[in-house]
Design a protein around this motif. Structure first.
Motif, mmCIF file in Angstrom:
data_model
loop_
_atom_site.group_PDB
_atom_site.id
_atom_site.type_symbol
_atom_site.label_atom_id
_atom_site.label_comp_id
_atom_site.label_asym_id
_atom_site.label_seq_id
_atom_site.Cartn_x
_atom_site.Cartn_y
_atom_site.Cartn_z
ATOM 1 N N THR A 13 0.842 -1.191 0.000
ATOM 2 C CA THR A 13 0.000 0.000 0.000
ATOM 3 C C THR A 13 0.878 1.242 0.000
ATOM 4 O O THR A 13 1.998 1.230 0.491
ATOM 5 C CB THR A 13 -0.910 0.037 1.236
ATOM 6 N N ASN A 14 0.349 2.273 -0.598
ATOM 7 C CA ASN A 14 0.985 3.581 -0.521
ATOM 8 C C ASN A 14 -0.107 4.597 -0.198
ATOM 9 O O ASN A 14 -1.281 4.248 -0.103
ATOM 10 C CB ASN A 14 1.737 3.915 -1.821
ATOM 11 N N GLU A 15 0.262 5.810 -0.023
ATOM 12 C CA GLU A 15 -0.708 6.831 0.378
ATOM 13 C C GLU A 15 -1.817 7.024 -0.652
ATOM 14 O O GLU A 15 -2.965 7.256 -0.293
ATOM 15 C CB GLU A 15 0.005 8.163 0.653
ATOM 16 N N LEU A 16 -1.486 6.908 -1.934
ATOM 17 C CA LEU A 16 -2.498 7.069 -2.977
ATOM 18 C C LEU A 16 -3.525 5.941 -2.913
ATOM 19 O O LEU A 16 -4.728 6.183 -3.009
ATOM 20 C CB LEU A 16 -1.838 7.132 -4.359
ATOM 21 N N LEU A 17 -3.053 4.700 -2.744
ATOM 22 C CA LEU A 17 -3.968 3.563 -2.637
ATOM 23 C C LEU A 17 -4.859 3.705 -1.405
ATOM 24 O O LEU A 17 -6.066 3.452 -1.474
ATOM 25 C CB LEU A 17 -3.194 2.244 -2.585
ATOM 26 N N ILE A 18 -4.292 4.107 -0.297
ATOM 27 C CA ILE A 18 -5.082 4.289 0.925
ATOM 28 C C ILE A 18 -6.121 5.387 0.722
ATOM 29 O O ILE A 18 -7.288 5.248 1.131
ATOM 30 C CB ILE A 18 -4.152 4.593 2.117
ATOM 31 N N LYS A 19 -5.742 6.468 0.050
ATOM 32 C CA LYS A 19 -6.680 7.559 -0.239
ATOM 33 C C LYS A 19 -7.816 7.054 -1.117
ATOM 34 O O LYS A 19 -8.993 7.361 -0.873
ATOM 35 C CB LYS A 19 -5.928 8.703 -0.925
ATOM 36 N N HIS A 20 -7.504 6.266 -2.132
ATOM 37 C CA HIS A 20 -8.524 5.716 -3.024
ATOM 38 C C HIS A 20 -9.436 4.745 -2.280
ATOM 39 O O HIS A 20 -10.657 4.734 -2.510
ATOM 40 C CB HIS A 20 -7.876 5.036 -4.219
ATOM 41 N N MET A 21 -8.855 3.927 -1.410
ATOM 42 C CA MET A 21 -9.671 2.974 -0.640
ATOM 43 C C MET A 21 -10.634 3.711 0.288
ATOM 44 O O MET A 21 -11.785 3.292 0.447
ATOM 45 C CB MET A 21 -8.774 2.020 0.149
ATOM 46 N N ARG A 22 -10.196 4.792 0.890
ATOM 47 C CA ARG A 22 -11.082 5.576 1.758
ATOM 48 C C ARG A 22 -12.206 6.221 0.956
ATOM 49 O O ARG A 22 -13.354 6.285 1.408
ATOM 50 C CB ARG A 22 -10.283 6.628 2.514
ATOM 51 N N PHE A 23 -11.884 6.712 -0.252
ATOM 52 C CA PHE A 23 -12.920 7.293 -1.110
ATOM 53 C C PHE A 23 -13.930 6.222 -1.519
ATOM 54 O O PHE A 23 -15.144 6.446 -1.468
ATOM 55 C CB PHE A 23 -12.295 7.943 -2.350
ATOM 56 N N ILE A 24 -13.424 5.057 -1.926
ATOM 57 C CA ILE A 24 -14.308 3.941 -2.297
ATOM 58 C C ILE A 24 -15.193 3.566 -1.118
ATOM 59 O O ILE A 24 -16.399 3.339 -1.273
ATOM 60 C CB ILE A 24 -13.484 2.732 -2.786
ATOM 61 N N SER A 70 -12.849 0.718 4.538
ATOM 62 C CA SER A 70 -12.347 1.756 5.428
ATOM 63 C C SER A 70 -11.409 1.166 6.472
ATOM 64 O O SER A 70 -10.335 1.720 6.750
ATOM 65 C CB SER A 70 -13.525 2.468 6.105
ATOM 66 N N LEU A 71 -11.807 0.036 7.049
ATOM 67 C CA LEU A 71 -10.934 -0.633 8.018
ATOM 68 C C LEU A 71 -9.635 -1.108 7.371
ATOM 69 O O LEU A 71 -8.563 -1.011 7.966
ATOM 70 C CB LEU A 71 -11.662 -1.819 8.649
ATOM 71 N N ALA A 72 -9.748 -1.624 6.148
ATOM 72 C CA ALA A 72 -8.549 -2.092 5.448
ATOM 73 C C ALA A 72 -7.582 -0.943 5.189
ATOM 74 O O ALA A 72 -6.364 -1.112 5.295
ATOM 75 C CB ALA A 72 -8.930 -2.773 4.136
ATOM 76 N N ALA A 73 -8.122 0.215 4.861
ATOM 77 C CA ALA A 73 -7.263 1.378 4.610
ATOM 78 C C ALA A 73 -6.618 1.878 5.905
ATOM 79 O O ALA A 73 -5.479 2.333 5.893
ATOM 80 C CB ALA A 73 -8.068 2.495 3.962
ATOM 81 N N THR A 74 -7.345 1.759 6.998
ATOM 82 C CA THR A 74 -6.840 2.284 8.267
ATOM 83 C C THR A 74 -5.912 1.293 8.975
ATOM 84 O O THR A 74 -4.804 1.640 9.369
ATOM 85 C CB THR A 74 -8.014 2.639 9.203
ATOM 86 N N LEU A 75 -6.384 0.043 9.118
ATOM 87 C CA LEU A 75 -5.639 -0.940 9.909
ATOM 88 C C LEU A 75 -4.686 -1.804 9.092
ATOM 89 O O LEU A 75 -3.816 -2.459 9.652
ATOM 90 C CB LEU A 75 -6.623 -1.848 10.664
ATOM 91 N N LYS A 76 -4.919 -1.848 7.768
ATOM 92 C CA LYS A 76 -4.083 -2.623 6.845
ATOM 93 C C LYS A 76 -4.032 -4.109 7.210
ATOM 94 O O LYS A 76 -2.986 -4.743 7.185
ATOM 95 C CB LYS A 76 -2.675 -2.037 6.762
ATOM 96 N N LYS A 77 -5.205 -4.676 7.537
ATOM 97 C CA LYS A 77 -5.316 -6.100 7.851
ATOM 98 C C LYS A 77 -5.943 -6.822 6.665
ATOM 99 O O LYS A 77 -6.876 -6.320 6.038
ATOM 100 C CB LYS A 77 -6.162 -6.326 9.102
#
Length: 125
Positions: A13-24, A70-77
């Motif tokens: 993951t990188n910041e862009l992927l996390i940002k996209h996951m939160r938007f999704i 959202s949890l996946a983007a935050t906790l990365k589990k």
């Protein structure tokens, strides 16, 4: 073929992927609520509940998928991303059921309308 065998898919993951996951996640939760509300309105009619019930279930699944993203983007589990994909799969399955029910409902409605028009045009009141 062993269906119990699991394969591993890994990604970084990188910041862009996390940002996209939160938007999704946000969009899935917003549209999940909208689908639930639309399904509830469809359930106001007895016959239209055939369309409304699967739409409500689809909305719940989409909302849950958004929460898991959202949890996946935050906790990365990895379990969160698995839950997100499984709920997204269920969402699409119930959308398909809703779509098929809508088409069948429309066909039955058109048959009834054509029958009524034909009976009035032939002078049968």
């Amino acid at each position: 073929m062993d269906i119990n065998k699991t394969n591993t898919i890994s990604f970084q993951t990188n910041e862009l992927l996390i940002k996209h996951m939160r938007f999704i996640a946000t969009m899935q939760q917003v549209f999940g609520v909208i689908f639930i509300i639309m399904g509830a309105f469809a359930c106001l009619g007895i016959i239209t509940a055939i369309i409304g019930i699967p739409q409500i279930i689809a909305g719940v699944k989409l909302f849950k998928s958004g929460g898991a993203f959202s949890l996946a983007a935050t906790l990365k589990k990895e379990n969160d991303i698995i839950d997100a994909i499984e709920n997204l799969y269920s969402y699409w399955k119930y959308c398909l059921i809703t779509f098929i029910a809508s088409i069948l409902f429309f066909i039955v409605y058109m048959i009834i309308v054509i029958t009524i028009i034909a009976s009035y045009s032939n002078g049968y009141y």
